[in-house]
Design a protein around this motif. Structure first.
Motif, mmCIF file in Angstrom:
data_model
loop_
_atom_site.group_PDB
_atom_site.id
_atom_site.type_symbol
_atom_site.label_atom_id
_atom_site.label_comp_id
_atom_site.label_asym_id
_atom_site.label_seq_id
_atom_site.Cartn_x
_atom_site.Cartn_y
_atom_site.Cartn_z
ATOM 1 N N SER A 23 0.812 -1.208 0.000
ATOM 2 C CA SER A 23 0.000 0.000 0.000
ATOM 3 C C SER A 23 0.848 1.261 0.000
ATOM 4 O O SER A 23 0.367 2.345 -0.345
ATOM 5 N N THR A 24 2.120 1.139 0.353
ATOM 6 C CA THR A 24 3.005 2.295 0.426
ATOM 7 C C THR A 24 3.301 2.875 -0.949
ATOM 8 O O THR A 24 3.488 4.088 -1.089
ATOM 9 N N VAL A 25 3.338 2.033 -1.973
ATOM 10 C CA VAL A 25 3.691 2.507 -3.320
ATOM 11 C C VAL A 25 2.485 2.529 -4.258
ATOM 12 O O VAL A 25 2.628 2.890 -5.426
ATOM 13 N N ARG A 26 1.317 2.166 -3.752
ATOM 14 C CA ARG A 26 0.124 2.126 -4.609
ATOM 15 C C ARG A 26 -0.286 3.541 -5.013
ATOM 16 O O ARG A 26 -0.286 4.463 -4.197
ATOM 17 N N LEU A 27 -0.656 3.715 -6.271
ATOM 18 C CA LEU A 27 -1.066 5.023 -6.771
ATOM 19 C C LEU A 27 -2.545 5.257 -6.490
ATOM 20 O O LEU A 27 -3.370 4.351 -6.603
ATOM 21 N N ARG A 28 -2.865 6.509 -6.131
ATOM 22 C CA ARG A 28 -4.247 6.907 -5.885
ATOM 23 C C ARG A 28 -4.727 7.809 -7.020
ATOM 24 O O ARG A 28 -3.950 8.208 -7.893
ATOM 25 N N ARG A 29 -5.995 8.154 -6.945
ATOM 26 C CA ARG A 29 -6.523 9.129 -7.901
ATOM 27 C C ARG A 29 -5.923 10.493 -7.606
ATOM 28 O O ARG A 29 -5.697 10.846 -6.446
ATOM 29 N N PRO A 30 -5.671 11.305 -8.628
ATOM 30 C CA PRO A 30 -5.112 12.637 -8.362
ATOM 31 C C PRO A 30 -6.125 13.520 -7.638
ATOM 32 O O PRO A 30 -7.332 13.312 -7.730
ATOM 33 N N ALA A 444 1.657 11.302 11.557
ATOM 34 C CA ALA A 444 0.909 11.211 12.807
ATOM 35 C C ALA A 444 1.259 9.973 13.616
ATOM 36 O O ALA A 444 1.066 9.950 14.829
ATOM 37 N N ASN A 445 1.757 8.915 12.971
ATOM 38 C CA ASN A 445 2.091 7.694 13.705
ATOM 39 C C ASN A 445 3.232 6.969 13.004
ATOM 40 O O ASN A 445 3.711 7.385 11.941
ATOM 41 N N THR A 446 3.667 5.866 13.626
ATOM 42 C CA THR A 446 4.834 5.141 13.124
ATOM 43 C C THR A 446 4.580 4.535 11.745
ATOM 44 O O THR A 446 5.449 4.563 10.876
ATOM 45 N N THR A 447 3.401 3.973 11.540
ATOM 46 C CA THR A 447 3.096 3.344 10.253
ATOM 47 C C THR A 447 3.161 4.352 9.118
ATOM 48 O O THR A 447 3.779 4.109 8.072
ATOM 49 N N LEU A 448 2.524 5.507 9.306
ATOM 50 C CA LEU A 448 2.555 6.538 8.272
ATOM 51 C C LEU A 448 3.968 7.075 8.073
ATOM 52 O O LEU A 448 4.365 7.399 6.946
ATOM 53 N N SER A 449 4.734 7.169 9.154
ATOM 54 C CA SER A 449 6.116 7.642 9.040
ATOM 55 C C SER A 449 6.974 6.637 8.264
ATOM 56 O O SER A 449 7.819 7.016 7.453
ATOM 57 N N TRP A 450 6.743 5.346 8.529
ATOM 58 C CA TRP A 450 7.453 4.316 7.763
ATOM 59 C C TRP A 450 7.109 4.425 6.276
ATOM 60 O O TRP A 450 7.997 4.366 5.412
ATOM 61 N N GLN A 451 5.841 4.593 5.978
ATOM 62 C CA GLN A 451 5.439 4.722 4.586
ATOM 63 C C GLN A 451 6.094 5.931 3.934
ATOM 64 O O GLN A 451 6.597 5.857 2.811
ATOM 65 N N ARG A 452 6.091 7.069 4.653
ATOM 66 C CA ARG A 452 6.688 8.280 4.094
ATOM 67 C C ARG A 452 8.198 8.120 3.911
ATOM 68 O O ARG A 452 8.763 8.618 2.931
ATOM 69 N N GLU A 493 3.329 18.942 -8.247
ATOM 70 C CA GLU A 493 1.957 19.145 -7.771
ATOM 71 C C GLU A 493 0.977 18.219 -8.483
ATOM 72 O O GLU A 493 -0.038 17.824 -7.910
ATOM 73 N N ALA A 494 1.278 17.869 -9.733
ATOM 74 C CA ALA A 494 0.387 16.985 -10.492
ATOM 75 C C ALA A 494 0.445 15.547 -9.994
ATOM 76 O O ALA A 494 -0.534 14.805 -10.110
ATOM 77 N N THR A 495 1.581 15.139 -9.434
ATOM 78 C CA THR A 495 1.767 13.723 -9.094
ATOM 79 C C THR A 495 1.818 13.430 -7.604
ATOM 80 O O THR A 495 1.609 12.289 -7.199
ATOM 81 N N ILE A 496 2.089 14.425 -6.773
ATOM 82 C CA ILE A 496 2.351 14.126 -5.368
ATOM 83 C C ILE A 496 1.103 13.630 -4.640
ATOM 84 O O ILE A 496 1.198 12.876 -3.674
ATOM 85 N N THR A 497 -0.074 14.016 -5.111
ATOM 86 C CA THR A 497 -1.293 13.515 -4.469
ATOM 87 C C THR A 497 -1.607 12.079 -4.874
ATOM 88 O O THR A 497 -2.394 11.404 -4.198
ATOM 89 N N ARG A 498 -1.020 11.600 -5.961
ATOM 90 C CA ARG A 498 -1.202 10.204 -6.355
ATOM 91 C C ARG A 498 -0.392 9.283 -5.451
ATOM 92 O O ARG A 498 -0.853 8.233 -5.063
ATOM 93 N N ASN A 499 0.808 9.707 -5.148
ATOM 94 C CA ASN A 499 1.626 9.057 -4.136
ATOM 95 C C ASN A 499 2.836 9.940 -3.909
ATOM 96 O O ASN A 499 3.393 10.509 -4.855
ATOM 97 N N TYR A 500 3.265 10.001 -2.649
ATOM 98 C CA TYR A 500 4.355 10.911 -2.302
ATOM 99 C C TYR A 500 5.647 10.564 -3.040
ATOM 100 O O TYR A 500 6.403 11.457 -3.427
ATOM 101 N N TRP A 501 5.897 9.267 -3.260
ATOM 102 C CA TRP A 501 7.143 8.901 -3.929
ATOM 103 C C TRP A 501 7.157 9.403 -5.366
ATOM 104 O O TRP A 501 8.208 9.815 -5.887
ATOM 105 N N LEU A 502 5.993 9.396 -6.015
ATOM 106 C CA LEU A 502 5.928 9.854 -7.398
ATOM 107 C C LEU A 502 6.185 11.356 -7.473
ATOM 108 O O LEU A 502 6.897 11.842 -8.360
ATOM 109 N N GLY A 503 5.608 12.114 -6.536
ATOM 110 C CA GLY A 503 5.877 13.546 -6.509
ATOM 111 C C GLY A 503 7.324 13.859 -6.189
ATOM 112 O O GLY A 503 7.897 14.823 -6.715
ATOM 113 N N SER A 504 7.946 13.026 -5.329
ATOM 114 C CA SER A 504 9.343 13.269 -4.959
ATOM 115 C C SER A 504 10.281 13.108 -6.144
ATOM 116 O O SER A 504 11.383 13.677 -6.148
ATOM 117 N N VAL A 505 9.875 12.345 -7.143
ATOM 118 C CA VAL A 505 10.691 12.208 -8.349
ATOM 119 C C VAL A 505 10.883 13.572 -9.023
ATOM 120 O O VAL A 505 11.940 13.859 -9.593
#
Length: 652
Positions: A23-30, A444-452, A493-505
């Motif tokens: 779920s950490t790398v799964r893409l969401r809707r923009p 907010a928590n360890t799980t979300l921090s690990w994902q980020r 801005e176009a990609t970061i809401t789909r997943n943070y890793w994609l925006g970080s590229v």
């Protein structure tokens, strides 16, 4: 990655949470409005950059970018609230920049600068969470400030450089306010559209759970009798399908957010009051999904979705056909403001136009009967719950001793400090990127921090690869660098809401270009330093996140359960008074609306608290049965209030 493990000691259970990967790398809707902050940032960055290019001073890009990046904030707020909020963002950015530049001009020890940058990063995180400023949160502030701590600076340059940031911040304010000239009600229409879309999703989820057969007693699929559970659920006290539960929570949160937005909209003129009142009545219709109002779920979902599309397109407010329960709600509004309802008045974007014979519909009249389309002759706007801290008082309250934000601030300070020192230890001379990386992963928590942390590392390394590939193009000239930086900003801005890793590229090469304008480094050194900073910052930051646990997260659940219980008890008393006929008069109706405010808000608060605590890897076992029981009973009572009381529900 394995099952949860529970250990019992000292009379309490401690739970170990698994850390997700897929779920950490799964893409969401923009995101639906990603283009608004994207275009605002491109304009506010591009104009100063081109001016600096013309005068040959691209070394000042970092300072103009500080103010320009403030254009990324507050796009979900109505324009009146945005006009008040953005100056605070700009002042916060300028103050952080001034502190960083002053330290850079006076302090020569890189280790001390790391400490100062870490403390500023912790302040950014705590204050952004306390003010609930929204995306992009503390990340932009920390990136600019941490970079400035390691920029060579003379004391005499601090004032003019911060002045540049202030000037571009003022320009960012103008750019962000400019759309108000074209669509002055755009943000609140979008918030209402989101609530309508969420309500449509809830209706579809209920229809899927209940099937096409009518429920016992002739209730339509997707509705629920007073005091019963949601369709498709077990008997009272049982559990409902996960899809329905998720859709219900999503709808409650979306309606809650929409009411928050509308409460920020001033209504000083009749036209503004009419526009806001029309949106309020659409929200009443969206909220009716929580109450299981008897309608065909499929057609109602389509209707709500169509209204949402009309709101987003900027068309006039749609006409709304009201059920009997909603007529009673509008009667409550009319009663509170001393306005009589006329039967057959159409609820739309304009003034009420009587179309019937003037007979007031009786309680129990079926939908579609004469008089089922009504609106008050004038608009009565709802007010927030009185006595609840707002503005500065609310922010101070969220920072009180015992606040769950304080352990989060400690995580950021310690993690950034150790990440910066570790980066220096492996040979990086300017370890600001490690500080920024560590600051960015704390959620907010360890799980979300690990994902980020995973997302940040993956995105940064791919971004470094992209930057390496583009080096021949980057070296063709400064104009190319400016154009690429703006393109990367738009892409981020176009990609970061789909997943943070994609925006970080896109974020990584853009950040590297910003630093290249002022202090060009050999490509090999720059890429190697950023690679080390990324890995060290993410690893050290995550270790600190695991070690500095937020044990107060479960305490927040206990408080939220108490709030739900108190609000549910007050709502039950009002329901009992309504059954005996004791609930009457404008004051009682106003109180009913406020009770519904508190109950809806407390349920959203409880769900947020549970999600935060559930993501901590080391946490005492949560009271799952109490939470489930409180949520089911609270939502049943809220549904009954939506159906039975006259005053429209307001989100807390």
């Amino acid at each position: 990655m394995g099952k949860n493990v529970e250990q019992v000691g000292s009379g309490s259970a401690v739970r170990f949470r698994p850390l997700p990967v897929r779920s950490t790398v799964r893409l969401r809707r923009p995101a639906d409005i990603w283009h608004k902050p994207a275009l605002s940032a491109v304009v506010t960055l591009g104009v100063p950059d081109l001016v600096l290019l013309c005068v040959g001073r691209l070394d000042l890009v970092l300072y103009t970018s500080a103010g320009a990046m403030c254009a990324l904030y507050a796009h979900g707020l109505p324009y009146a609230a945005r006009a008040r909020t953005l100056p605070w963002v700009v002042l916060g950015m300028v103050a952080s920049l001034a502190v960083a530049l002053t330290a850079a001009s006076l302090v020569t020890s890189a280790a001390v600068l790391v400490v100062l940058a870490s403390l500023v990063a912790a302040a950014h995180k705590v204050l952004c969470d306390a003010t609930r400023i929204g995306p992009p949160g503390n990340l932009i502030l920390t990136f600019i400030a941490a970079s400035a701590f390691f920029v060579p600076q003379r004391p005499a340059e601090v004032l003019p450089h911060t002045g540049l940031a202030l000037a571009t911040g003022a320009f960012a304010w103008l750019v962000c306010m400019a759309p108000a000239l074209v669509r002055p009600h755009g943000p609140e229409r979008i918030a209402t559209a989101r609530a309508l879309e969420a309500a449509a999703g809830l209706l579809r989820a209920r229809a899927g759970a209940a099937g096409s057969a009518p429920a016992p007693g002739g209730t339509e699929p997707g509705s629920a009798a007073p005091g019963s559970t949601e369709p498709g659920s077990a008997a009272p006290g049982g559990t409902e399908p996960a899809a329905v539960a998720h859709a219900r929570h999503t709808t409650a949160a979306a309606v809650n957010a929409a009411w928050h937005t509308l409460f920020l909209v001033p209504a000083r003129t009749p036209a503004k009051a009419a526009a806001r009142a029309g949106l309020e009545r659409l929200l009443v219709r969206a909220e009716s999904a929580l109450g299981g109002v008897r309608r065909d779920a499929a057609s109602e979902a389509g209707r709500l979705g169509g209204w949402a599309r009309e709101l987003r397109s900027g068309r006039p407010l749609p006409e709304v056909t009201l059920s009997t329960a909603e007529i009673e709600e509008l009667a409550g509004v009319a009663w509170e403001f001393g306005v009589a309802l006329k039967a057959g008045a159409v609820l739309g974007g304009g003034a009420a136009a009587p179309q019937g014979d003037g007979a007031v519909p009786a309680i129990g009249q079926s939908e579609g009967a004469p008089g089922a389309r009504a609106t008050p002759a004038v608009h009565g706007l709802r007010r927030p719950v009185p006595g609840r801290a707002r503005g500065f008082r609310a922010v101070v309250g969220r920072l009180r001793p015992g606040s769950p934000l304080l352990p989060l601030g400690a995580r950021v300070a310690v993690g950034c400090m150790l990440a910066g020192w570790a980066s220096m230890a492996v040979g990086v001379g300017h370890p600001y990127w490690a500080v920024v990386t560590a600051a960015s992963i704390y959620q907010a928590n360890t799980t979300l921090s690990w994902q980020r942390a995973f997302q940040r590392t993956l995105g940064n390394l791919l971004g470094l690869a992209l930057f390496t590939v583009l080096l021949p193009l980057i070296h063709t000239g400064q104009l190319t660098m400016v154009v690429l930086a703006l393109a990367f900003q738009l892409g981020a801005e176009a990609t970061i809401t789909r997943n943070y890793w994609l925006g970080s590229v896109c974020v990584t090469p853009m950040a590297l270009l910003l630093t290249e304008f002022g202090r060009p480094l050999p490509a090999g050194t720059l890429i190697a330093d950023r690679w080390l900073d990324t890995v060290v910052g993410a690893a050290v930051g995550l270790v600190c996140c695991v070690l500095v646990t937020n044990r107060r997260a479960a305490d927040r659940i206990d408080q939220a359960l108490e709030h739900v219980a108190a609000a549910e008890a007050a709502a039950s008393r009002l329901l009992a008074a309504g059954r005996t006929g004791a609930l009457s008069g404008a004051d009682a109706l106003r109180e009913a609306g406020w009770v519904r405010d508190r109950l809806a808000g407390s349920l959203v608060e409880l769900r947020e608290a549970v999600e935060v605590a559930s993501g901590e890897w080391w946490q005492r076992a949560l009271p799952e049965e109490r939470i489930t029981r409180a949520e089911q009973q609270g939502h049943r009572t809220l549904a009954a209030l939506v159906r039975r009381l006259s005053a429209p529900a307001l989100a807390a």
